[in-house]
Motif scaffolding. Structure first.
Motif, PDB file in Angstrom:
ATOM      1  N   LEU A 157     -13.831  15.112  34.778  1.00 23.11           N
ATOM      2  CA  LEU A 157     -13.849  15.384  36.349  1.00 23.11           C
ATOM      3  C   LEU A 157     -12.498  14.669  36.713  1.00 23.11           C
ATOM      4  O   LEU A 157     -11.960  13.739  36.303  1.00 23.11           O
ATOM      5  CB  LEU A 157     -14.984  14.623  36.677  1.00 23.11           C
ATOM      6  CG  LEU A 157     -15.561  14.069  37.997  1.00 23.11           C
ATOM      7  CD1 LEU A 157     -16.808  13.932  38.174  1.00 23.11           C
ATOM      8  CD2 LEU A 157     -14.611  13.062  38.667  1.00 23.11           C
ATOM      9  N   ASP A 158     -11.848  15.546  37.751  1.00 17.72           N
ATOM     10  CA  ASP A 158     -10.823  15.173  38.020  1.00 17.72           C
ATOM     11  C   ASP A 158     -10.826  15.310  39.766  1.00 17.72           C
ATOM     12  O   ASP A 158     -11.129  16.102  40.219  1.00 17.72           O
ATOM     13  CB  ASP A 158      -9.645  16.026  37.638  1.00 17.72           C
ATOM     14  CG  ASP A 158      -8.267  15.712  37.938  1.00 17.72           C
ATOM     15  OD1 ASP A 158      -7.503  15.549  37.075  1.00 17.72           O
ATOM     16  OD2 ASP A 158      -7.875  16.072  39.178  1.00 17.72           O
ATOM     17  N   ILE A 159     -10.231  14.387  40.398  1.00 20.49           N
ATOM     18  CA  ILE A 159      -9.987  14.184  41.766  1.00 20.49           C
ATOM     19  C   ILE A 159      -9.177  15.195  42.384  1.00 20.49           C
ATOM     20  O   ILE A 159      -8.161  15.376  41.930  1.00 20.49           O
ATOM     21  CB  ILE A 159      -9.928  12.903  42.377  1.00 20.49           C
ATOM     22  CG1 ILE A 159     -10.603  11.795  41.591  1.00 20.49           C
ATOM     23  CG2 ILE A 159      -9.546  12.659  43.777  1.00 20.49           C
ATOM     24  CD1 ILE A 159     -10.111  10.254  41.991  1.00 20.49           C
ATOM     25  N   ASP A 160      -9.568  15.980  43.462  1.00 15.73           N
ATOM     26  CA  ASP A 160      -8.748  17.016  43.843  1.00 15.73           C
ATOM     27  C   ASP A 160      -7.569  16.440  44.704  1.00 15.73           C
ATOM     28  O   ASP A 160      -8.087  15.590  45.717  1.00 15.73           O
ATOM     29  CB  ASP A 160      -9.584  18.025  44.648  1.00 15.73           C
ATOM     30  CG  ASP A 160     -10.588  18.736  43.833  1.00 15.73           C
ATOM     31  OD1 ASP A 160     -10.300  19.129  42.742  1.00 15.73           O
ATOM     32  OD2 ASP A 160     -11.796  19.069  44.283  1.00 15.73           O
ATOM     33  N   HIS A 161      -6.363  17.285  44.679  1.00 18.59           N
ATOM     34  CA  HIS A 161      -5.362  16.683  45.626  1.00 18.59           C
ATOM     35  C   HIS A 161      -5.034  15.235  45.722  1.00 18.59           C
ATOM     36  O   HIS A 161      -4.757  14.615  46.794  1.00 18.59           O
ATOM     37  CB  HIS A 161      -5.566  17.317  46.890  1.00 18.59           C
ATOM     38  CG  HIS A 161      -5.739  18.702  47.024  1.00 18.59           C
ATOM     39  ND1 HIS A 161      -4.844  19.649  46.529  1.00 18.59           N
ATOM     40  CD2 HIS A 161      -6.588  19.594  47.477  1.00 18.59           C
ATOM     41  CE1 HIS A 161      -5.128  20.972  46.510  1.00 18.59           C
ATOM     42  NE2 HIS A 161      -6.242  20.751  47.100  1.00 18.59           N
ATOM     43  N   PHE A 162      -5.249  14.691  44.426  1.00 21.90           N
ATOM     44  CA  PHE A 162      -4.901  13.077  44.639  1.00 21.90           C
ATOM     45  C   PHE A 162      -3.649  12.777  44.759  1.00 21.90           C
ATOM     46  O   PHE A 162      -3.380  11.807  45.645  1.00 21.90           O
ATOM     47  CB  PHE A 162      -5.548  12.549  43.216  1.00 21.90           C
ATOM     48  CG  PHE A 162      -5.491  11.171  42.983  1.00 21.90           C
ATOM     49  CD1 PHE A 162      -6.339  10.355  43.991  1.00 21.90           C
ATOM     50  CD2 PHE A 162      -4.731  10.440  42.005  1.00 21.90           C
ATOM     51  CE1 PHE A 162      -6.640   9.021  43.951  1.00 21.90           C
ATOM     52  CE2 PHE A 162      -4.671   9.074  42.216  1.00 21.90           C
ATOM     53  CZ  PHE A 162      -5.681   8.215  42.970  1.00 21.90           C
ATOM     54  N   LYS A 163      -2.736  13.566  44.439  1.00 16.67           N
ATOM     55  CA  LYS A 163      -1.326  13.017  44.800  1.00 16.67           C
ATOM     56  C   LYS A 163      -1.097  12.887  46.040  1.00 16.67           C
ATOM     57  O   LYS A 163      -0.222  11.951  46.545  1.00 16.67           O
ATOM     58  CB  LYS A 163      -0.412  14.139  44.004  1.00 16.67           C
ATOM     59  CG  LYS A 163       1.144  13.562  43.754  1.00 16.67           C
ATOM     60  CD  LYS A 163       1.650  14.576  42.904  1.00 16.67           C
ATOM     61  CE  LYS A 163       3.152  14.270  42.900  1.00 16.67           C
ATOM     62  NZ  LYS A 163       3.674  14.039  44.186  1.00 16.67           N
TER      63      LYS A 163
ATOM     64  N   GLY B 163      -5.322   8.823  34.289  1.00 16.28           N
ATOM     65  CA  GLY B 163      -5.232   8.389  35.834  1.00 16.28           C
ATOM     66  C   GLY B 163      -6.163   8.569  36.750  1.00 16.28           C
ATOM     67  O   GLY B 163      -6.926   7.710  37.262  1.00 16.28           O
ATOM     68  N   GLU B 164      -6.458   9.964  37.050  1.00 15.75           N
ATOM     69  CA  GLU B 164      -7.596  10.395  37.982  1.00 15.75           C
ATOM     70  C   GLU B 164      -8.657  11.142  37.178  1.00 15.75           C
ATOM     71  O   GLU B 164      -9.291  11.986  38.069  1.00 15.75           O
ATOM     72  CB  GLU B 164      -7.089  10.810  39.570  1.00 15.75           C
ATOM     73  CG  GLU B 164      -5.735  11.408  39.380  1.00 15.75           C
ATOM     74  CD  GLU B 164      -5.856  13.045  39.001  1.00 15.75           C
ATOM     75  OE1 GLU B 164      -5.639  13.472  37.957  1.00 15.75           O
ATOM     76  OE2 GLU B 164      -6.289  13.596  40.057  1.00 15.75           O
ATOM     77  N   GLU B 165      -8.773  10.944  36.241  1.00 17.71           N
ATOM     78  CA  GLU B 165      -9.648  11.765  35.468  1.00 17.71           C
ATOM     79  C   GLU B 165     -10.823  10.846  34.614  1.00 17.71           C
ATOM     80  O   GLU B 165     -10.409   9.727  34.150  1.00 17.71           O
ATOM     81  CB  GLU B 165      -8.943  12.488  34.091  1.00 17.71           C
ATOM     82  CG  GLU B 165      -8.633  13.767  34.447  1.00 17.71           C
ATOM     83  CD  GLU B 165      -7.822  14.502  33.221  1.00 17.71           C
ATOM     84  OE1 GLU B 165      -7.444  15.684  33.516  1.00 17.71           O
ATOM     85  OE2 GLU B 165      -7.971  13.834  31.959  1.00 17.71           O
TER      86      GLU B 165
ATOM     87  N   ALA C 280     -11.747  25.449  37.160  1.00 19.23           N
ATOM     88  CA  ALA C 280     -12.210  25.084  38.391  1.00 19.23           C
ATOM     89  C   ALA C 280     -11.181  24.774  39.329  1.00 19.23           C
ATOM     90  O   ALA C 280     -11.396  25.209  40.444  1.00 19.23           O
ATOM     91  CB  ALA C 280     -13.039  23.907  38.071  1.00 19.23           C
ATOM     92  N   LYS C 281      -9.977  24.231  39.141  1.00 20.90           N
ATOM     93  CA  LYS C 281      -8.836  23.976  39.893  1.00 20.90           C
ATOM     94  C   LYS C 281      -8.381  25.417  40.577  1.00 20.90           C
ATOM     95  O   LYS C 281      -8.075  25.568  41.598  1.00 20.90           O
ATOM     96  CB  LYS C 281      -7.808  23.192  39.277  1.00 20.90           C
ATOM     97  CG  LYS C 281      -8.219  21.813  38.859  1.00 20.90           C
ATOM     98  CD  LYS C 281      -8.074  20.752  39.899  1.00 20.90           C
ATOM     99  CE  LYS C 281      -8.270  19.404  39.286  1.00 20.90           C
ATOM    100  NZ  LYS C 281      -8.506  18.469  40.549  1.00 20.90           N
ATOM    101  N   GLN C 282      -7.918  26.296  39.418  1.00 19.22           N
ATOM    102  CA  GLN C 282      -7.660  27.350  39.825  1.00 19.22           C
ATOM    103  C   GLN C 282      -8.397  28.262  40.657  1.00 19.22           C
ATOM    104  O   GLN C 282      -7.648  29.066  41.634  1.00 19.22           O
ATOM    105  CB  GLN C 282      -7.459  28.401  38.525  1.00 19.22           C
ATOM    106  CG  GLN C 282      -6.197  28.030  37.557  1.00 19.22           C
ATOM    107  CD  GLN C 282      -5.076  27.921  38.050  1.00 19.22           C
ATOM    108  OE1 GLN C 282      -4.676  28.742  38.738  1.00 19.22           O
ATOM    109  NE2 GLN C 282      -4.362  26.558  38.186  1.00 19.22           N
TER     110      GLN C 282
HETATM  111 MG    MG Z   1      -6.204  15.629  40.302  1.00 20.09          MG
END
Ligand code: MG
Ligand code: GH3
Length: 436
Positions: free
Chosen positions: A308-314, A352-354, A421-423
């Motif tokens: 699981l990865d947070i979207d647009h975390f940067k 990091g955000e995973e 999923a990101k794409q």
């Molecule tokens: Mg992310």
């Protein structure tokens, strides 16, 4: 959301003991200080009383209400330790708190099967007493294996240790001890006699050190040969106590080994956790994951993994600073812990955000369903940061773990699904099928 209903994989945790502490102390100042101190340190309710008369009424009213009692030996209506007779006779584990101390008093205390005695005669009396009560309560979580081929001496030692509140398991031979250690991973401390017909204490010590390196071992022997203690220590024992025991010496040596175990466990716990979120870390995930998958396999159950990865975390980091980003990570971690931790799942912050979740007992369809619920719940939750309400979303890649597949290979495939999923626009769950 419920974890998959795989009772075979659930961990058994003993229920919490809700019983309180009973303090029998005629000095009001001491009683009040003790109650405050004990309640703060143990979190248990403390009942105080100042005389034998009050004590007998309390015990008659609620005989099973107390996990432990602290007894002052000299009370106005019980000058010779009669209060101690009452608590012991009613099976309440007791710590004695006394101002008078001489050999006769010690004898009177020790013949009554008390946990310990604490002297009132110094400035550390109160913290010492609270420490003794806490240790006794904690001892109920420590299992000790007593190994001795002579039944009577084994029973005497086992009884001494159960009075100290330890959970005691007994073995009549070295072979039985090894079998019990294999069967009960929660056995943490072994107290072993030297002479036994099937294998002596040295050989047992060597075998335990090899097969159960985290177990602490204390050797005991009635031999007057000083080389016996050296032999035990060289064979890997952590300590040695000569028979006949001075009870207080045995207590202190066991307590010091239990303290070492507690500190080791604390270090292991710290090494397994991520500092920012307090979730399990990547190391723990890869150390424990394979064995957990294996237990599922042995129970004939599938296992799946979600990354699981947070979207647009940067962007969040850029906008709210690194500290703001950290707060978002912490909030997501707390949500994940609530939604997916415990039971048969293993949750960890793996980057990091995973975050990764191992679903034991879940095939791909079930893992997809669980992940979809997690995604929806996180998207629903609003997070207030710098006066702004953030809409936070996550993308999730899911895959089922193949038979005899390495965990890093499965995680790699979940990562590809995450990329998909990101794409595809983020805030969604994608699956990767196993390669056949
Ligand atoms: Mg992310
Ligand atoms: P995407 O939607 O594609 O996942 O984009 P993203 O911005 O979430 O992903 P990207 O990989 O570009 O950025 C991840 C950022 O996470 C980069 C890194 O600085 C930040 N990060 C990693 N660990 C931490 C941390 O512990 N705290 C904070 N605040 N930021 C971290």
């Amino acid at each position: 959301m419920n974890a998959p209903s795989t009772a075979a994989l659930a961990d058994d945790k003993p229920g919490k003991d809700e019983r309180g502490i009973l303090v029998i102390e005629d000095s009001r100042t001491f009683a009040i200080a003790l109650r405050q101190f004990l309640e703060a340190e143990t979190g248990l309710p403390v009942t105080t009383c100042a005389s034998l008369k009050d004590l007998s009424e309390l015990i008659v009213a609620a005989p099973g209400a107390y996990a432990i009692a602290v007894v002052d030996l000299n009370l106005p209506d019980a000058p010779r330790g009669e209060a101690l007779d009452w608590t012991v006779a009613h099976g309440i584990p007791t710590v004695v708190f006394t101002a008078t101390f001489d050999l006769a008093t010690r004898g009177r205390i020790m013949e009554r099967e008390v946990i310990d005695y604490v002297l009132k005669d110094n400035e550390f009396a109160l913290p010492n007493l609270v420490g003794t009560v806490k240790r006794a309560l904690d001892n109920r979580n420590t299992r000790i294996l007593v190994v001795d081929d002579t039944r009577t001496t084994r029973k005497v030692l086992a009884r001494m240790l159960s009075i100290q509140q330890y959970v005691v398991v007994e073995a009549g031979s070295g072979a039985e001890a090894l079998a019990l250690l294999d069967a009960h991973p929660d056995l943490e401390l072994v107290v072993s006699d030297y002479y036994m017909p099937d294998m002596d204490g040295f050989e047992l010590a060597r075998k335990i050190r090899r097969s159960h390196p985290n177990v602490r071992l204390i050797g005991i022997s009635s031999s007057t040969d000083r080389k016996t203690s050296a032999g035990f220590l060289k064979a890997g024992a952590h300590d040695f106590v000569a028979r006949p025991f001075v009870l207080e010496e045995l207590q202190c040596r066991i307590a010091s080994n239990v303290e070492t175990l507690t500190q080791l466990k604390r270090l292991q716990e710290l090494a397994a956790r991520d500092y920012l979120t307090n979730l399990f870390n990547r190391r723990h995930f890869f150390e424990q994951g394979p064995a957990l998958v294996e237990t599922a396999r042995q129970a004939g159950l599938p296992a799946s993994i979600a990354l699981l990865d947070i979207d647009h975390f940067k962007q969040l980091n850029d906008r709210h600073g690194h500290d703001g980003g950290d707060r978002v990570l912490d909030a997501v971690a707390r949500n994940l812990s609530r939604l997916a931790e415990g039971g048969t799942n293993l949750l960890a912050r793996v980057g990091g955000e995973e975050f990764a979740i191992l679903f034991r007992g879940a095939d791909l369809a079930e893992a997809l369903r669980l992940s979809e619920t997690i995604r929806e719940e996180i998207a629903r939750e609003a997070l207030l940061l710098g006066g702004e309400t953030l809409a936070l979303t996550v993308s999730i890649g899911v895959t089922e773990i193949g038979a005899s597949e390495r965990l890093d290979a499965s995680l790699g495939r979940a990562d590809q699904a995450l990329y998909t999923a990101k794409q595809a626009g983020r805030n969604r769950v994608c699956a990767a099928a196993q390669r056949s």
